[in-house]
Write a protein that holds these residues in place. Structure first.
Motif, short mmCIF file in Angstrom:
data_model
loop_
_atom_site.label_atom_id
_atom_site.label_comp_id
_atom_site.label_asym_id
_atom_site.label_seq_id
_atom_site.Cartn_x
_atom_site.Cartn_y
_atom_site.Cartn_z
N GLY A 34 50.69 10.26 -56.66
CA GLY A 34 49.30 10.58 -56.34
C GLY A 34 48.28 9.76 -57.08
N ALA A 35 48.48 9.61 -58.38
CA ALA A 35 47.58 8.84 -59.24
C ALA A 35 48.29 8.62 -60.57
CB ALA A 35 46.26 9.56 -59.46
N ASP A 58 51.44 6.59 -53.46
CA ASP A 58 50.43 7.29 -52.67
C ASP A 58 51.11 8.42 -51.90
OD1 ASP A 58 48.36 8.12 -51.08
OD2 ASP A 58 48.25 6.28 -49.88
N ASP A 103 42.81 3.19 -62.46
CA ASP A 103 42.22 4.50 -62.73
C ASP A 103 43.34 5.46 -63.08
OD1 ASP A 103 39.77 3.42 -62.08
OD2 ASP A 103 39.73 4.28 -60.05
N LEU A 161 40.68 12.84 -54.68
CA LEU A 161 40.33 12.22 -55.96
C LEU A 161 39.06 11.38 -55.87
CD1 LEU A 161 43.80 11.10 -57.36
CD2 LEU A 161 42.26 12.78 -58.39
N ALA A 162 38.65 11.08 -54.65
CA ALA A 162 37.44 10.28 -54.48
C ALA A 162 36.26 11.03 -55.09
CB ALA A 162 37.18 10.01 -53.00
N GLY A 177 44.41 10.81 -52.11
CA GLY A 177 43.32 9.93 -52.53
C GLY A 177 41.95 10.45 -52.14
N ASP A 178 41.86 11.13 -50.99
CA ASP A 178 40.56 11.64 -50.57
C ASP A 178 40.05 12.71 -51.53
OD1 ASP A 178 42.62 13.40 -49.82
OD2 ASP A 178 41.48 14.21 -48.13
#
Length: 229
Positions: free
Chosen positions: A189-190, A211, A3, A218-219, A215-216
């Motif tokens: 982060g991503a 990481d 992603d 981006l969920a 992540g939370d």
């Protein structure tokens, strides 16, 4: 599946964590330092690795400086080359306190220092840069000099901080050719969508996603791009 997100999506995901006081930069810097140390190995002489940080004005420069502080504390020789209008003050203080040396971008010895380095860290520009050309002096001249060094036999490795400076983080466009081609890009982060799109993907090398704890946030966010592993 991989992603990948736009720079705006990642910044939005970072915001609540930054507002909560979480040390996102320190997490990024620690991960970056580990990748740089692995890339450098024991150094060409087997004594101590030599690292050159190309440091811009923004948070990418801060990431590089805090990583440089960790590397210097572990015994590496670290040179800080400022190529922006300012530097992250706390990051610079940490790097100098740990033993890093500041080197002006117009130093006549810079070419030799770059040539003898084990790793050059590209911490010039981050995801917020949209200018064209992306690099201005003195960054432009320093990158040109580094590119000459990379054309020699047994060149240093290049580790990019978040993305190679000068590529578009979303579209993957490279509007100006004065870009350091990375062996490894450590992105935080991503994955940024531009790192997976041509022609920027040809400059990114191996892309490592670190990481940093967002992540939370981006969920549930629809990625800009989804590619198979």
């Amino acid at each position: 599946m991989i992603d990948a997100y736009t720079a705006a999506q990642v910044r939005a995901a970072e915001r609540p964590h930054l507002e909560a006081g979480e040390p996102l930069m320190q997490r990024a810097a620690t991960a970056l330092a580990g990748v740089v140390a692995d890339a450098a190995g024991p150094g060409r002489s087997g004594d101590r690795p030599s690292i050159v940080l190309l440091v811009g004005s923004g948070d990418n420069g801060g990431d590089a400086l805090f990583a440089g502080a960790e590397l210097a504390r572990s015994g590496a020789s670290v040179a800080v080359v400022p190529v922006g209008s300012r530097m992250h003050e706390s990051g610079l203080a940490a790097a100098i306190a740990a033993g890093a040396v500041r080197m002006p971008p117009d130093d006549p010895e810079l070419g030799a220092v770059l040539g003898s380095a084990d790793v050059i860290v590209d911490g010039i520009l981050g995801t917020g840069s949209g200018a064209s050309p992306a690099l201005r002096e003195p960054a432009r001249g320093v990158v040109r000099l580094a590119r000459e060094v990379l054309d020699r036999p047994d060149p240093p490795r290049v580790v990019a901080t978040d993305l190679p400076s000068g590529i578009h983080p979303d579209t993957g466009e490279v509007p100006d050719p004065v870009v350091l081609r990375a062996d490894v890009t450590v992105t935080f982060g991503a994955c940024k969508a531009g790192l997976l799109r041509a022609p920027a993907s040809g400059y990114a090398g191996e892309v490592l996603v670190v990481d940093i704890g967002i992540g939370d946030a981006l969920a549930g966010v629809e990625p800009e791009l989804v590619l198979p592993d």
